[in-house]
Design an enzyme around this catalytic site. Structure first.
Site, short mmCIF file in Angstrom:
data_model
loop_
_atom_site.label_atom_id
_atom_site.label_comp_id
_atom_site.label_asym_id
_atom_site.label_seq_id
_atom_site.Cartn_x
_atom_site.Cartn_y
_atom_site.Cartn_z
N THR A 194 0.60 -1.28 0.07
CA THR A 194 -0.09 0.08 0.14
C THR A 194 0.68 1.24 -0.04
OG1 THR A 194 -1.54 -1.09 1.38
CG2 THR A 194 -1.87 1.16 1.18
N LYS B 236 7.64 2.36 11.85
CA LYS B 236 7.76 2.94 13.34
C LYS B 236 8.20 1.74 14.22
CE LYS B 236 3.07 1.71 13.95
NZ LYS B 236 2.91 1.47 12.46
N VAL C 234 5.46 8.57 12.36
CA VAL C 234 4.40 8.84 13.46
C VAL C 234 3.46 9.76 12.83
CG1 VAL C 234 4.13 10.28 15.61
CG2 VAL C 234 6.40 8.89 15.03
N GLY D 29 1.29 9.32 10.35
CA GLY D 29 1.09 9.13 8.76
C GLY D 29 1.66 10.48 7.92
N GLY E 213 -11.19 -2.65 7.05
CA GLY E 213 -9.84 -2.64 6.80
C GLY E 213 -8.92 -1.67 7.68
N GLU F 55 -6.40 -4.71 12.00
CA GLU F 55 -6.03 -5.90 11.49
C GLU F 55 -6.60 -6.99 12.14
OE1 GLU F 55 -2.91 -5.97 9.53
OE2 GLU F 55 -2.65 -3.74 9.94
N LYS G 149 4.91 5.22 18.79
CA LYS G 149 5.10 6.43 18.22
C LYS G 149 5.19 7.55 19.35
CE LYS G 149 1.66 5.30 14.64
NZ LYS G 149 0.20 5.36 14.08
N1 HSE Z 1 -2.70 1.03 12.52
C1 HSE Z 1 -2.16 2.37 12.53
C2 HSE Z 1 -3.45 3.16 13.09
C3 HSE Z 1 -1.74 3.15 11.45
O1 HSE Z 1 -4.34 2.67 13.25
O2 HSE Z 1 -3.25 4.58 13.15
C4 HSE Z 1 -0.20 2.73 10.95
O3 HSE Z 1 0.42 3.26 12.10
#
Ligand code: HSE
Length: 399
Positions: free
Chosen positions: A11, A100, A127, A129, A182, A185, A200
């Site tokens: 992705t 991260k 951190v 995104g 989605g 996980e 983070k």
């Molecule tokens: N799984 C993370 C979140 C995104 O839900 O913010 C990737 O850091």
């Protein structure tokens, strides 16, 4: 022409490919020269797709190519990412990563390796995104003393809590929903147990202190224990429950934690809902700042990685400005830190609670047989002792 290799065409990797390709004019103006994606490494084939022309399956081809000056690691995980990144740095290539876990685990070592080889190791996307937060802390706020960082650093848990609050649904129902969309996980523990946010905040705290804040040392609590009743109590006081990752910086050390926290409208993070992330920073000169936006997702994350690529290319031939996490930061033991709190407790414990805690307000009738109280700042150690004595139903931090 600067030549770049991308490790991983998932992705984020395909997003970085697209950003560098689609926005090539803007990217080359910013970087000072054109950028060519010379290789994309992936185990899979992508027949018929443009990436096919640059696809390789063997990392040796990339690490041994002197033309490649920047390696983008977007595979995630520690294996083989750590080896690939370490070898790229040792080969004199700058590395940009969104990983991260890699930064939280090996950041100090990889930053040192980068400095030794006069290359960059950058991780803006690790951190928040797409939210610029690492560069602002490193550059824009470098003359401020940072007192506090508090953030909603995980979109999945923010989504779950927001839906619970709005719809009166349970944690389990909303987790399933987040999985079907989605966001979460199949094994959601990294998000819902707080470990993603923990890594983070440890990275952000390391940037502020210039020393490593070990994520393993950050007291971390997730959201799985949050119930509809907790949400109802919060709503009675016009508050919300958010998963907050916070770091406070004082002369005697850093206090860091991740925990579900009740917030009121006076907190800027109250307004950060759904999958959106938000980071509140307080600097002694600048005051309050709020950085908010998409903390995950293909293009927001790729935007941050591509910006790191631009910085690497722009710095060609110049001394490199890496962060440094040298040595370990002193962490204040959690029991010594203070917090305001919300407590649910049996009605019969109320009299005792009024004697041993600084009770600010009370609420009755949300659930038969119990009361809710808000207490002003107390030491976490004292709070734990009181909770045991009072046979509390739930203790949450309040901000
Ligand atoms: N799984 C993370 C979140 C995104 O839900 O913010 C990737 O850091």
């Amino acid at each position: 022409m600067a030549k770049v290799a991308i490790l991983g065409y998932g992705t984020v990797g395909s997003g970085v490919y697209d950003v560098l390709t689609k926005n090539s004019a803007r990217v080359s103006t910013s970087a000072g020269e054109a950028i060519e994606i010379k290789y994309v490494l992936d185990l899979r084939d992508f027949p018929g797709q443009p990436v096919e022309k640059v696809l390789v399956h063997d990392y040796e081809k990339i690490v041994s190519d002197p033309e490649v000056s920047v390696v983008v690691e977007v595979m995630g995980g520690l294996k083989p990412s750590y080896d690939f990144v370490k070898r790229a740095l040792e080969a004199g290539k700058s590395v940009c990563t969104s990983n991260k876990a890699l930064v939280a685990e090996y950041g100090p070592e990889l930053l040192k390796t980068a400095a030794e080889h006069n290359v960059l190791f950058l991780f803006e996307a690790a951190v928040g995104g797409g939210i610029p937060i690492i560069r602002p802390l490193r550059d824009c706020l470098s003359a401020d003393r940072i007192d506090r960082i508090a953030g909603i650093l995980n979109g999945t848990t923010n989504y779950i809590l927001t839906r619970m609050e709005r719809e009166g649904s349970t944690y389990g129902e909303m987790l399933k929903d987040a999985q079907s969309l989605g966001y979460a996980e199949r094994d959601p523990s990294a998000d819902v147990d707080g470990w993603d946010a923990c890594r983070k905040i440890a990275i952000l705290a390391s940037i502020v202190t210039g020393k490593q804040v070990r994520y393993q040392d950050v007291p971390t609590e997730g959201i799985a224990q949050i119930t509809r009743e907790d949400m109802r109590y919060a709503a009675e006081w016009d508050m919300k429950i958010k998963l907050i990752a916070a770091a406070d910086f004082a002369d005697d050390g850093v206090s860091c934690h991740v925990a579900p926290t009740m917030l009121g409208r006076d907190s800027q993070l109250y307004y950060v809902d759904d999958v959106i992330n938000g980071v509140h920073v307080h600097g002694d000169q600048v005051g309050n700042l709020l950085f908010t936006g998409a903390g995950a997702g293909k293009y927001p994350t790729a935007s941050a990685v591509a910006c790191d690529v631009v910085e690497c290319v722009r710095s060609a031939g110049l001394p490199k400005r890496n962060l440094s996490f040298a040595g370990k930061a002193a962490l204040v033991p959690e029991d010594e830190t203070t917090t305001a709190a919300f407590i649910r407790l049996p009605e019969e414990s109320l009299e005792e609670a009024r004697k041993c805690l600084p009770v600010l307000k009370e609420i009755h009738g949300v659930k038969p047989g119990e009361a809710g109280i808000a207490v002003s700042a107390v030491k976490v150690g004292d709070l734990k002792a009181a909770a045991e004595k009072l046979k509390t139903v739930k203790v949450l931090r309040m901000a």
